[in-house]
Design an enzyme around this catalytic site. Structure first.
Site, PDB file in Angstrom:
ATOM      1  N   ALA A  40       9.702 -38.408   3.349  1.00 18.65           N
ATOM      2  CA  ALA A  40       9.383 -38.827   1.977  1.00 18.65           C
ATOM      3  C   ALA A  40       8.051 -38.274   1.475  1.00 18.65           C
ATOM      4  O   ALA A  40       7.679 -38.523   0.334  1.00 18.65           O
ATOM      5  CB  ALA A  40       9.365 -40.355   1.902  1.00 18.65           C
ATOM      6  N   TYR A 202      20.875 -23.684  10.593  1.00 14.72           N
ATOM      7  CA  TYR A 202      20.797 -24.574   9.424  1.00 14.72           C
ATOM      8  C   TYR A 202      22.189 -25.019   8.983  1.00 14.72           C
ATOM      9  O   TYR A 202      22.449 -26.216   8.852  1.00 14.72           O
ATOM     10  CB  TYR A 202      20.072 -23.869   8.266  1.00 14.72           C
ATOM     11  CG  TYR A 202      19.941 -24.786   7.066  1.00 14.72           C
ATOM     12  CD1 TYR A 202      19.028 -25.839   7.093  1.00 14.72           C
ATOM     13  CD2 TYR A 202      20.753 -24.638   5.951  1.00 14.72           C
ATOM     14  CE1 TYR A 202      18.924 -26.713   6.011  1.00 14.72           C
ATOM     15  CE2 TYR A 202      20.656 -25.499   4.877  1.00 14.72           C
ATOM     16  CZ  TYR A 202      19.733 -26.529   4.904  1.00 14.72           C
ATOM     17  OH  TYR A 202      19.640 -27.409   3.846  1.00 14.72           O
TER      18      TYR A 202
HETATM   19  N1  LIG Z   1      16.009 -27.929  -1.378  1.00  9.55           N
HETATM   20  C1  LIG Z   1      17.301 -27.604  -1.378  1.00  9.55           C
HETATM   21  O1  LIG Z   1      17.781 -26.806  -2.214  1.00  9.55           O
HETATM   22  C2  LIG Z   1      18.225 -28.226  -0.381  1.00  9.55           C
HETATM   23  C3  LIG Z   1      19.583 -27.887  -0.421  1.00  9.55           C
HETATM   24  C4  LIG Z   1      20.459 -28.522   0.455  1.00  9.55           C
HETATM   25  C5  LIG Z   1      20.007 -29.487   1.326  1.00  9.55           C
HETATM   26  N2  LIG Z   1      18.676 -29.782   1.348  1.00  9.55           N
HETATM   27  C6  LIG Z   1      18.228 -30.815   2.304  1.00  9.55           C
HETATM   28  O2  LIG Z   1      17.384 -31.735   1.661  1.00  9.55           O
HETATM   29  C7  LIG Z   1      16.444 -32.269   2.607  1.00  9.55           C
HETATM   30  C8  LIG Z   1      15.039 -32.144   2.042  1.00  9.55           C
HETATM   31  O3  LIG Z   1      14.804 -30.796   1.708  1.00  9.55           O
HETATM   32  P1  LIG Z   1      13.555 -30.335   0.832  1.00  9.55           P
HETATM   33  O4  LIG Z   1      14.004 -29.177   0.042  1.00  9.55           O
HETATM   34  O5  LIG Z   1      12.955 -31.490   0.149  1.00  9.55           O
HETATM   35  O6  LIG Z   1      12.613 -29.790   1.991  1.00  9.55           O
HETATM   36  P2  LIG Z   1      11.033 -29.885   2.159  1.00  9.55           P
HETATM   37  O7  LIG Z   1      10.352 -29.837   0.852  1.00  9.55           O
HETATM   38  O8  LIG Z   1      10.707 -28.870   3.191  1.00  9.55           O
HETATM   39  O9  LIG Z   1      10.820 -31.351   2.758  1.00  9.55           O
HETATM   40  C9  LIG Z   1      11.316 -31.642   4.030  1.00  9.55           C
HETATM   41  C10 LIG Z   1      10.802 -33.005   4.436  1.00  9.55           C
HETATM   42  O10 LIG Z   1      11.342 -33.289   5.730  1.00  9.55           O
HETATM   43  C11 LIG Z   1      10.251 -33.614   6.575  1.00  9.55           C
HETATM   44  N3  LIG Z   1      10.500 -33.336   7.982  1.00  9.55           N
HETATM   45  C12 LIG Z   1      10.778 -32.171   8.593  1.00  9.55           C
HETATM   46  N4  LIG Z   1      10.877 -32.367   9.924  1.00  9.55           N
HETATM   47  C13 LIG Z   1      10.650 -33.685  10.154  1.00  9.55           C
HETATM   48  C14 LIG Z   1      10.605 -34.494  11.307  1.00  9.55           C
HETATM   49  N5  LIG Z   1      10.809 -33.999  12.528  1.00  9.55           N
HETATM   50  N6  LIG Z   1      10.362 -35.815  11.157  1.00  9.55           N
HETATM   51  C15 LIG Z   1      10.150 -36.357   9.934  1.00  9.55           C
HETATM   52  N7  LIG Z   1      10.149 -35.634   8.803  1.00  9.55           N
HETATM   53  C16 LIG Z   1      10.401 -34.304   8.918  1.00  9.55           C
HETATM   54  C17 LIG Z   1       9.091 -32.798   6.057  1.00  9.55           C
HETATM   55  O11 LIG Z   1       7.874 -33.324   6.576  1.00  9.55           O
HETATM   56  P3  LIG Z   1       6.622 -32.370   6.883  1.00  9.55           P
HETATM   57  O12 LIG Z   1       5.936 -32.200   5.559  1.00  9.55           O
HETATM   58  O13 LIG Z   1       5.840 -33.151   7.876  1.00  9.55           O
HETATM   59  O14 LIG Z   1       7.164 -31.072   7.411  1.00  9.55           O
HETATM   60  C18 LIG Z   1       9.278 -33.028   4.571  1.00  9.55           C
HETATM   61  O15 LIG Z   1       8.816 -34.291   4.204  1.00  9.55           O
HETATM   62  C19 LIG Z   1      16.671 -31.480   3.893  1.00  9.55           C
HETATM   63  O16 LIG Z   1      17.504 -32.242   4.742  1.00  9.55           O
HETATM   64  C20 LIG Z   1      17.392 -30.238   3.426  1.00  9.55           C
HETATM   65  O17 LIG Z   1      18.205 -29.661   4.414  1.00  9.55           O
HETATM   66  C21 LIG Z   1      17.772 -29.181   0.525  1.00  9.55           C
END
Ligand SMILES: NC(=O)c1ccc[n+]([C@@H]2O[C@H](COP(=O)([O-])OP(=O)(O)OC[C@H]3O[C@@H](n4cnc5c(N)ncnc54)[C@H](OP(=O)(O)O)[C@@H]3O)[C@@H](O)[C@H]2O)c1
Length: 342
Positions: A40, A202
């Site tokens: 979050a 992924y």
């Molecule tokens: N953005 C897109 O277009 C897209 C599309 C499809 C699916 N998704 C999915 O949506 C979700 C969020 O994506 P996002 O785009 O918001 O990515 P993001 O901006 O990189 O954010 C990812 C979040 O997950 C956290 N995280 C990563 N590894 C973790 C761990 N081991 N324990 C706890 N937290 C962890 C990160 O924390 P840190 O800051 O500590 O790294 C960050 O808060 C993901 O599951 C991704 O696969 C995103």
């Protein structure tokens, strides 16, 4: 809980009267509800938390870094006056961390006795080039995106089912991806031991997540547990199209420029979060559904069909059993049904 016939009638009524469009700034009132969001402190997880807090929910912001969590907490309080939020340290790639965090939620963190939903959002999007493993030897991308959430959802199941009421069935929402449609990824070598590729890691992890989300709902229903499982995806949501939030989203001028070139197919993470939040709170949605943006990569949240592989019953069952074996965790369905008085 309402008998099934009454519940269907109620849902029909709600659906008929639900606005066709979904405005993240005008959610159904969430006062009195508590939601836990993983990952979050940034991206979609942060903006989903903001939308929930703005609607009156109490939001548990979880993340693996105390400093990043503190920054997100401060930002959210500054942007949403009167927000009710707290932070929880939770690294979803670490089983010990998951168990400790779940124990504090079960113990009534900050005296809140209920949990109305969990957004299983944390994930590695930019996967490592070389295969990496966690401390307990699991492939890192699978462990973070899928296995950790499988364990967390199991650990929180009784807390969720205890929170079921006549008007609300608690929900878990799993983060799928449109990438699961691009190729027939059937995760047989689930940990990519025979050959690792960053993109495959992924997509496979997201096929696993979607399969788990759909299978969980079938198993919850079969066991009579009053908890729903929904899968949602955010399309293509990028930081350079997203509002600047200090300590949460601070893209460089170059990233803004680069991401701006993708404007026709991309959206902000704030807009992308709308599909996830709708999947979590819209009373017209039921377990087992799949939600995402109308134009696949962007747009208003709509109901969609998951990829064929992730909805295949045989694939789902195989993935579920593999996750049980790898995590050493079986979901406490019978206990969850019992505590809910089923
Ligand atoms: N953005 C897109 O277009 C897209 C599309 C499809 C699916 N998704 C999915 O949506 C979700 C969020 O994506 P996002 O785009 O918001 O990515 P993001 O901006 O990189 O954010 C990812 C979040 O997950 C956290 N995280 C990563 N590894 C973790 C761990 N081991 N324990 C706890 N937290 C962890 C990160 O924390 P840190 O800051 O500590 O790294 C960050 O808060 C993901 O599951 C991704 O696969 C995103």
């Amino acid at each position: 809980m309402l008998p099934k016939a009454c519940r269907s009638a109620y849902l029909r009524l709600v659906t008929e009267h639900a606005p066709r469009s979904w405005d993240p700034a005008r959610l159904p009132d969430q006062t009195g509800r508590t939601y836990l969001i993983t990952g979050a402190n940034a991206g979609l997880g942060y903006f989903a938390s903001e939308q929930l807090a703005r609607a009156g929910a109490h939001v548990i912001l979880s993340g693996r870094s105390p400093n990043k969590l503190a920054a997100a907490h401060d930002a959210l309080e500054a942007r949403v006056p009167d927000a009710s939020v707290q932070t929880l340290l939770l690294d979803v790639s670490n089983t010990g961390s998951i168990r400790a965090a779940a124990a504090s939620v079960r113990g009534g963190l900050f005296k809140r006795q209920r949990l109305d939903g969990v957004l299983l959002n944390a994930g590695i999007v930019h996967t490592p080039r070389q295969r990496e493993t966690t401390r307990d030897g699991r492939e890192l991308v699978l462990a973070t995106n899928a296995l950790g959430h499988f364990v967390l959802a199991a650990e929180l199941l009784t807390t969720l089912s205890k929170s079921a009421s006549r008007t609300w069935t608690p929900r878990m929402v799993w983060l799928g991806s449109m990438s699961t449609r691009m190729g027939a990824y059937d995760p047989v070598d689930i940990q990519l031991e025979r050959g690792y590729h960053a993109y495959r890691a992924y997509v496979q992890s997201k096929v696993v997540v979607q399969a788990l989300g759909i299978e969980a709902d079938v198993r919850l229903r079969d066991a009579g547990v009053p908890v729903e499982s929904v899968v949602a995806h955010p399309g293509y949501s990028i930081g350079g199209r997203t509002p600047r939030v200090q300590g949460v989203n601070e893209p460089s001028a170059w990233k803004r420029f680069k991401d701006g070139l993708q404007a026709p197919i991309a959206q902000s993470k704030e807009r992308g979060a709308a599909s996830l939040v709708r999947a979590l709170v819209d009373p017209a949605i039921t377990g087992g559904e799949y939600w995402g943006p109308r134009l696949i990569t962007r747009g208003e949240p709509t109901r969609q069909q998951p990829s064929r592989t992730s909805s295949d019953p045989e694939v789902r069952q195989r993935i579920w059993e593999t996750c049980e074996r790898l995590s050493g965790m079986e979901w406490p369905f019978a206990r969850a049904a019992r505590v809910a008085g089923r």
